[in-house]
Design a protein around this motif. Structure first.
Motif, PDB file in Angstrom:
ATOM      1  N   THR A   1     -23.697  21.643  11.070  1.00 49.66           N
ATOM      2  CA  THR A   1     -24.120  20.246  10.865  1.00 49.66           C
ATOM      3  C   THR A   1     -23.073  19.411  10.137  1.00 49.66           C
TER       4      THR A   1
ATOM      5  N   ALA B   1     -25.327   3.612  11.581  1.00 49.73           N
ATOM      6  CA  ALA B   1     -24.911   4.982  11.931  1.00 49.73           C
ATOM      7  C   ALA B   1     -23.390   5.066  11.950  1.00 49.73           C
TER       8      ALA B   1
ATOM      9  N   LEU C   1     -28.017  12.651  11.945  1.00 43.37           N
ATOM     10  CA  LEU C   1     -28.395  12.692  13.364  1.00 43.37           C
ATOM     11  C   LEU C   1     -28.279  14.105  13.919  1.00 43.37           C
ATOM     12  N   TYR C   2     -29.363  14.531  14.515  1.00 42.41           N
ATOM     13  CA  TYR C   2     -29.366  15.836  15.178  1.00 42.41           C
ATOM     14  C   TYR C   2     -29.583  15.594  16.665  1.00 42.41           C
ATOM     15  N   ARG C   3     -28.634  16.062  17.466  1.00 45.70           N
ATOM     16  CA  ARG C   3     -28.763  15.882  18.912  1.00 45.70           C
ATOM     17  C   ARG C   3     -29.305  17.170  19.506  1.00 45.70           C
ATOM     18  N   GLN C   4     -30.568  17.081  19.928  1.00 48.47           N
ATOM     19  CA  GLN C   4     -31.210  18.269  20.480  1.00 48.47           C
ATOM     20  C   GLN C   4     -30.720  18.492  21.906  1.00 48.47           C
TER      21      GLN C   4
ATOM     22  N   GLU D   1     -31.391  14.361  26.534  1.00 46.88           N
ATOM     23  CA  GLU D   1     -30.891  14.829  25.235  1.00 46.88           C
ATOM     24  C   GLU D   1     -31.636  14.022  24.186  1.00 46.88           C
ATOM     25  N   GLU D   2     -32.297  14.733  23.296  1.00 48.45           N
ATOM     26  CA  GLU D   2     -33.111  14.019  22.329  1.00 48.45           C
ATOM     27  C   GLU D   2     -32.363  13.847  21.017  1.00 48.45           C
ATOM     28  N   GLU D   3     -32.438  12.649  20.475  1.00 45.25           N
ATOM     29  CA  GLU D   3     -31.780  12.401  19.188  1.00 45.25           C
ATOM     30  C   GLU D   3     -32.843  12.335  18.100  1.00 45.25           C
TER      31      GLU D   3
ATOM     32  N   TRP E   1     -33.452  11.864  13.904  1.00 44.53           N
ATOM     33  CA  TRP E   1     -32.875  11.554  12.588  1.00 44.53           C
ATOM     34  C   TRP E   1     -33.584  12.400  11.539  1.00 44.53           C
TER      35      TRP E   1
ATOM     36  N   THR F   1     -20.408  14.556  11.010  1.00 45.04           N
ATOM     37  CA  THR F   1     -21.678  14.260  11.684  1.00 45.04           C
ATOM     38  C   THR F   1     -22.155  12.838  11.383  1.00 45.04           C
TER      39      THR F   1
ATOM     40  N   HIS G   1     -24.427   9.821  10.436  1.00 43.22           N
ATOM     41  CA  HIS G   1     -25.536   9.618   9.504  1.00 43.22           C
ATOM     42  C   HIS G   1     -25.723   8.124   9.269  1.00 43.22           C
TER      43      HIS G   1
END
Ligand SMILES: O=C(O)CCC(=O)C(=O)O
Ligand SMILES: [Fe+2]
Length: 349
Positions: free
Chosen positions: A38, A222, A243-246, A259-261, A263, A292, A294
């Motif tokens: 991360t 961001a 931000l986490y990109r699934q 692709e799911e984003e 926070w 990353t 944020h």
């Protein structure tokens, strides 16, 4: 699985002098793991006294509570030191300006520099002692700066040690010595306003016409941090989100796999620093360590203070990729100063 930002107790690293102590190796491995996934982790028992931290946050509160016309005396858009009013920065290009006010303080050089100043080497700006006594503002800031600089150097050491297996032949000691001498290290005192305008806010509007933020509003766009590492002190109010990109969830739509984003909120406790990797470090390591995205959102429904400390290394340090055969390199080598200048030009309005 959502992102997890680990909390790492640094005390075994700080208290053991034996470099082969297994506890040290465990800490190096845990921090390496966070940086390669991360790019964010939290550290506790870091050795910075709570009193230094609370004095620093108090200094920020004293300054930002001054009337706007007094704060404006300490704006210097050439030096990029001192005060920056609400609406001066846009961390996410193409959005609206950030809802935050700042006070920017760099390292005090061992020998005062002479003009003409090079970028990032302008002297610090301090309020007149009649406006804010040195004991209330300048002194706690400089004490905190010195202590945090030492901590940042320790973290740099841990980070570089974590890369030794990736880059055989890495001359860690020399690298650290060159990078960490006379470092560009800056504090940014930040105040994010809350939902209700203060007396002063109601008579003066920020550049974008507003001085207050509603709950849920993005108050710093961001972005990724530009340089080396950032050590963030927070006042206990949450607001930072990573931000986490699934990965695609398997549903195949017309546009392809989704692709799911997401926070992810980062906890805010003054005893824990949030540490993250900047773009320059990411490039330096050929992407091993990640910088990353944020942002800051008003999640607490009130004003929030935070102080990021940006540790970017020696301004003349040449950022050569650690992997000498990195195919992404275009042959142009950048100094730390060039990196920072490029980014700074982008964010100011
Ligand atoms: O205020 C915060 O929590 C983070 C600020 C930040 O990300 C920045 O200034 O680069
Ligand atoms: Fe940031």
């Amino acid at each position: 699985m959502a992102i997890t930002i680990p909390t790492i107790d640094l005390s075994p690293y700080l208290t053991t002098s034996d470099s082969n102590d297994p506890q040290k190796a465990t800490i190096i491995a845990a921090i390496r793991e966070a940086c390669t996934t991360t790019g964010f982790f939290r550290i506790t028992h870091h050795g910075i006294a709570p009193l230094l931290q609370s004095d620093l946050l108090a200094a920020a509160k004293h300054f930002f509570a001054l009337p706007l016309e007094i704060k404006r005396r300490y704006i210097d858009t050439t030096a990029r030191k001192g005060y920056e009013e609400i609406g001066s920065q846009m961390l996410e290009q193409g959005t609206r300006p950030d809802l935050k006010e700042c006070y920017f303080v760099g390292a005090e050089p061992a020998e005062p520099k002479e003009p003409p100043y090079q970028p990032f080497e302008y002297p610090n700006i301090w309020p007149d002692a009649s406006v804010l006594p040195e004991a209330v503002f300048k002194e706690p800031i400089l004490k905190y700066h010195e202590a945090t600089c030492k901590l940042a150097q320790t973290i740099m050491q841990i980070l570089v040690k974590g890369l030794e297996d990736d880059f055989p032949g890495l001359e860690s000691e020399k690298l650290l010595q060159d990078f960490c001498q006379e470092p560009c290290a800056s504090l940014r005192l930040l105040r994010y306003p809350g939902p209700s305008p203060s007396w002063e806010d109601s008579i003066e509007k920020g550049k974008d016409g507003t001085m207050c933020a509603q709950r849920g509003e993005v108050v710093a766009g961001a972005h990724t941090d530009f340089g080396g590492i950032t050590l963030l002190l927070q006042d206990g109010n949450e607001g930072l989100q990573v931000l986490y990109r699934q990965e695609g969830n398997g549903i195949q739509g017309i546009e392809g796999e989704q692709e799911e984003e997401v926070w992810v909120d980062v906890p805010s406790t003054p005893d824990a620093y949030v540490v993250n990797i900047g773009d320059m470090f990411e490039r330096w390591t050929g992407g091993r360590y990640r910088s990353t995205v944020h942002r800051v959102v008003n999640v607490c429904g009130q004003e929030r203070y935070s102080v990021p400390f940006f540790y970017d290394g020696n301004l003349d340090f040449m950022v050569r990729p650690l992997d000498k055969a990195d195919p992404s390199e275009d042959g142009h080598e950048w100094t730390v100063r060039e990196y920072l200048m490029k980014k700074f030009e982008e964010i100011y309005i």
